[in-house]
Design a protein around this motif. Structure first.
Motif, PDB file in Angstrom:
ATOM      1  N   SER A   1      -9.149   6.707  -8.404  1.00 47.07           N
ATOM      2  CA  SER A   1      -7.871   6.949  -9.056  1.00 47.07           C
ATOM      3  C   SER A   1      -7.944   6.571 -10.524  1.00 47.07           C
ATOM      4  N   MET A   2      -6.957   7.027 -11.257  1.00 53.65           N
ATOM      5  CA  MET A   2      -6.826   6.670 -12.661  1.00 53.65           C
ATOM      6  C   MET A   2      -5.378   6.265 -12.933  1.00 53.65           C
ATOM      7  N   GLY A   3      -5.228   5.331 -13.838  1.00 49.59           N
ATOM      8  CA  GLY A   3      -3.895   4.901 -14.240  1.00 49.59           C
ATOM      9  C   GLY A   3      -3.907   4.565 -15.719  1.00 49.59           C
TER      10      GLY A   3
ATOM     11  N   VAL B   1      -7.767  11.035  -8.201  1.00 48.17           N
ATOM     12  CA  VAL B   1      -8.474  12.057  -8.972  1.00 48.17           C
ATOM     13  C   VAL B   1      -9.815  12.346  -8.295  1.00 48.17           C
ATOM     14  N   GLY B   2     -10.397  13.477  -8.639  1.00 44.09           N
ATOM     15  CA  GLY B   2     -11.738  13.794  -8.171  1.00 44.09           C
ATOM     16  C   GLY B   2     -11.793  14.237  -6.726  1.00 44.09           C
ATOM     17  N   VAL B   3     -13.025  14.346  -6.227  1.00 42.24           N
ATOM     18  CA  VAL B   3     -13.257  14.862  -4.878  1.00 42.24           C
ATOM     19  C   VAL B   3     -12.925  13.805  -3.835  1.00 42.24           C
TER      20      VAL B   3
ATOM     21  N   LEU C   1      -9.571   2.546  -5.244  1.00 44.21           N
ATOM     22  CA  LEU C   1      -9.616   3.628  -4.267  1.00 44.21           C
ATOM     23  C   LEU C   1      -8.189   3.948  -3.806  1.00 44.21           C
ATOM     24  N   ILE C   2      -7.995   5.198  -3.404  1.00 44.40           N
ATOM     25  CA  ILE C   2      -6.702   5.633  -2.862  1.00 44.40           C
ATOM     26  C   ILE C   2      -6.927   6.199  -1.468  1.00 44.40           C
ATOM     27  N   VAL C   3      -6.166   5.700  -0.508  1.00 43.74           N
ATOM     28  CA  VAL C   3      -6.162   6.247   0.843  1.00 43.74           C
ATOM     29  C   VAL C   3      -4.717   6.653   1.155  1.00 43.74           C
ATOM     30  N   ARG C   4      -4.539   7.793   1.778  1.00 41.76           N
ATOM     31  CA  ARG C   4      -3.182   8.304   2.041  1.00 41.76           C
ATOM     32  C   ARG C   4      -2.778   7.956   3.474  1.00 41.76           C
TER      33      ARG C   4
END
Length: 327
Positions: free
Chosen positions: A248-250, A163-165, A211-214
């Motif tokens: 991120s959100m869950g 989520v977010g920027v 954090l999310i990294v792709r």
């Protein structure tokens, strides 16, 4: 304690000639789909036409050397279908270097595993040993399953959504410390978006918003362990300068639904054995609700077994990934 485990390992080896032994300390154990804590869990897997070999590498070798040795060991075997890796990520100076240098000629091998862990509540007794034919305080153990008629499948679920920027990692410090995000102290940036102060609880607050990294088209979560007075935040799994990250959100419901969907696919596969690798962060976040997602897998196979560790290993698009917050 290592001495106690060593006695158990040797008793198993003398009682069952030719048995292969692999395992580690864990934070939580799963036997028959039921959680256990502070226990010793023995799970036995009996093979019919398939076979298994054990790879082990003890302390002294670098992460790149261990990865190269494992890759060569596997590539020299025929009909390899699945690999279960158990590694000591606490002692490894850079687990990411190990994962980045594991390459198999057959990219269709099902690879899963975890990093050994120990008790969260009792920090005074932290043993992170792995077990081959004897107890090793540091190293890597891999169980290689091979056979012409063996079938294997790997599935992964996380449940957190970015989520977010988007932000950029502009500085990392050795040891997995995220120092700067967008050229600002990492703790300052994260506290701003979470709306919490920079104190000893910052990493705990990040548990709900990893954090999310792709990577290779896969959203990979990164859980924080602690923050330091200089504004850095420790992420034990690998992050790299220049990578793009998002918070991120869950929700408990989404995490459990992810396991429900996974279990439906696994049920179609009709496995005769089912091994789970669960992140400690996921275990802590779900708490008692984790029993619900384990019930989905127990419905597929009552003898399901597994454990939680400090990070998961999963082969995706020919690349060994270090995951957090996943199952």
């Amino acid at each position: 304690h290592p001495e106690e485990i060593e006695r158990i390992v040797q008793r198993i080896r003398t009682t069952i000639p030719g048995v292969m032994v692999a395992g580690s300390t864990t934070t939580m154990e799963v036997g028959g789909g039921v959680q256990a804590f502070h226990s010793i869990l023995l799970s036995f897997l009996f093979l019919d036409t398939a076979r298994c070999n054990i790879f082990k590498s003890e302390k002294g070798a670098s992460e790149e050397e261990i990865a190269a040795s494992l890759s060569q060991f596997v590539d020299a075997m025929d009909d390899v279908k699945a690999i279960r890796i158990i590694a000591d990520g606490i002692v490894m100076s850079d687990p990411g270097r190990f994962a980045d240098n594991v390459h198999f000629k057959n990219e269709n091998i099902c690879v899963s595993g975890y990093f050994s862990s120990s008790s969260i509540s009792d920090r005074s007794n932290q043993n992170y040993f792995v077990i081959g034919d004897h107890v090793m305080m540091e190293g890597v153990v891999a169980v290689i399953f091979h056979g012409k008629y063996l079938r294997a499948q790997c599935r992964v679920t996380t449940g957190w959504k970015p989520v977010g920027v988007e932000h950029t990692i502009t500085k990392m410090r050795p040891g997995g410390f995220l120092a700067e995000i967008d050229h600002r102290p990492a703790a300052e940036v994260l506290s701003h978006y979470l709306g919490v102060p920079v104190n000893d609880n910052l990493a705990l607050n990040l548990m709900e918003f990893p954090l999310i990294v792709r990577r290779e088209g896969l959203d990979v979560a990164r859980a924080a362990l602690l923050n330091t007075p200089d504004g850095s935040v420790l992420f034990p799994s690998d992050l790299k300068e220049g990578e793009k990250i998002r918070l991120s959100m869950g929700s408990v419901g989404e995490l459990i639904n992810g396991s429900r969907r996974n279990a439906l696919v696994i049920n179609e596969f009709a496995p005769e054995a089912l091994l789970l690798s669960i992140c400690v962060n996921r275990q802590m976040y779900l708490a008692d609700d984790q029993k619900k997602e384990l019930d989905f897998y127990r419905a597929v196979l009552p003898e399901v077994t597994g454990c939680s560790g400090f990070g998961e290993l999963y082969m995706h698009c020919g690349r060994l990934m270090i995951l957090n917050c996943a199952m």
